[in-house]
Design an enzyme around this catalytic site. Structure first.
Site: not given
Lengths: 404, 82
Positions: A131, A121-122, A125
């Site tokens: 998101h 997930h990170e 980014h």
């Protein structure tokens, strides 16, 4: 999906990363593998290549830290915020920070956070994705415990990252599917193979393959056990869990392992005693009590401690009546009534199912109490019975709860 | 998603919610605002934004499921930014 303002991206395909430090929760090799797998998720669907460097400045610097750690986003201790990362740019841009106050784990377990999942997930980014509000997408901001053995990116994640970098090059030498995970054979309880025919005993060369999860709307779908749990309804089949929440219309798919790794798949029965925030699971001649994720100490216990005669080897189904505080246990063509206040079986039981619940037949696979009705599941049908009148109201498909 | 959790005290919840909305939904509490009602209205707007983002019933109120969602472990990057 969404991106950061002005959609920053890396203006190159070769991106470097460096792991600055490690969490004591995991073996260093497991940390490295989790992060490499996370990068591989994104490289498999874009032209990007990620190279690990061991010194100096890398594009994406990865570190573990607790509380204030030198940027504007201090961590907040266990739970709450697990990690954060910065969009592509020089300096801190791209860097990913993980809250050391969390319990980082290699596999999805209760009480820990799967480092691979959070890192993936990170890194989304770090590559420029913000998101997503698509439930189930990797870039959804809430941590969702799930089975990651064959984890695939959600289509929403793929659409987002390819909007920034395009699809992988044809000639790419990278595999398009994530490389196989290390099968966690050492952590799956030895009993697990009971789900397979003896011919398929796991050997060094035969990886353990759990049966495929049936489709939600498979007309032949049957269930092992069904229970409520803090307002949700959980449907069990083999190692799979279908979760119906009053908050979301979509059905969520999990595994028993992701919530209760030490419990054996393939329950016989389950029920909730709501006032005590307690769910009981039954398998063969044993039963367990859980409260949320926690398995109560002292379990499993033999089912005979509840008052069954020794002739009863397993139970087919159980359902708790919140109004009368009675739990009904169904075994073959009979059923017992257990008083949860006195913790004892009631006199005059067992009775014949046909005598008190005409029309539903037996054996019963699973039972549920909802909105003043009992629902008895047999094969791909379920029988709705008015609890007070014990009158059969209607027959439906077992998976009618799944908006089919 | 995590299993549902047990209920919590209201005042704590409001404080928790304010911090959550500041962190992830760009809520700016006007510390010295004379108009409490305005402050509450601003917060209700942000609650609505958060409820809409997560597909919850959009009520602008700190109801049970909204608080549950705020208590879930999550990423530290804001969900929206000005």
């Amino acid at each position: 999906y969404s991106t950061f303002p002005h959609s920053p991206t890396w203006q190159k395909e070769d991106v470097t990363y460096r792991i600055l430090n490690y969490t004591p929760d995991m073996l260093q090799a497991d940390v490295e593998e989790a992060i490499a797998r996370a990068f591989q998720l994104w490289s498999s669907v874009t032209p990007l290549k990620f190279t690990r460097v061991y010194g100096g400045q890398a594009d994406i610097m990865i570190s573990f830290a607790a509380g204030f750690h030198g940027d504007f986003y201090s961590f907040d201790g266990p739970g709450g915020t697990l990690a954060h990362a910065y969009p592509p740019s020089s300096g801190i841009g791209g860097d990913a920070h993980f809250d050391e106050d969390e319990n980082w784990t290699k596999f999805t377990t209760y009480g820990g956070y799967n480092l691979f999942l959070v890192a993936a997930h990170e890194l989304g980014h770090s590559l420029g994705l913000s998101h997503s509000n698509v439930f189930g997408a990797l870039m959804y901001p809430i941590y969702m415990a799930r089975d990651t053995r064959d984890y695939q990116l959600h289509q929403d994640d793929i659409d987002g990252i390819q909007a920034l970098y395009g699809p992988p090059r044809e000639s790419s030498t990278l595999p398009t599917k994530p490389f196989p995970t290390q099968e966690p054979t050492e952590t799956i309880p030895a009993e697990a193979p009971t789900q397979m025919s003896p011919r398929e005993e796991p050997t060094e060369t035969t990886p353990f393959k759990p049966p495929q999860r049936p489709e939600d709307c498979d007309p032949h779908l049957t269930f092992d056990a069904i229970t409520t749990l803090r307002g949700e309804t959980l449907f069990f089949k083999d190692s799979y869990v279908w979760r119906k929440s009053p908050y979301f219309s979509e059905i969520e798919h999990d595994t028993i392992f992701s919530f209760w790794p030490s419990l054996i798949a393939g329950f016989d029965a389950a029920y909730e005693v709501d006032k005590r925030d307690r769910v009981l699971f039954f398998k063969d001649d044993q039963y367990w009590a859980v409260s949320g994720y926690n398995i109560e100490p002292g379990f499993p216990k033999p089912i005979h401690s509840l008052g069954f005669p020794t002739s009863v080897r397993k139970i087919d189904a159980a359902v708790h009546d919140q109004n009368t505080k009675r739990t009904y246990f169904f075994v073959g063509h009979k059923y017992w009534s257990f008083n949860e206040n006195t913790h004892s079986m009631e006199r005059g039981y067992p009775r014949k199912i046909a005598a008190d619940f005409p029309g539903i037949g037996y054996p019963i696979d699973a039972a549920l109490q909802k909105n003043g009705y009992f629902y008895f599941f047999r094969g791909s049908n379920q029988y709705e019975v008015d609890i007070k009148r014990k009158k059969l109201i209607r027959i439906m498909k077992s998976n009618s709860w799944f908006n089919c | 998603s995590a299993l549902p959790v047990a209920p919590k005290k209201e005042k704590e919840d409001v404080q928790f919610a304010k911090k959550y909305l500041e962190n992830f939904y760009d809520f700016k509490e006007e510390k010295h605002s004379l108009f409490k009602a305005k402050d509450l209205s601003l917060m209700a707007d942000k609650i609505r934004e958060m409820q809409s983002f997560f597909g919850l019933k959009v009520t602008g109120e700190l109801n049970h499921e909204t608080m549950d969602m705020m208590k879930q472990p999550r990423c530290g990057i804001p969900d929206i930014r000005s």
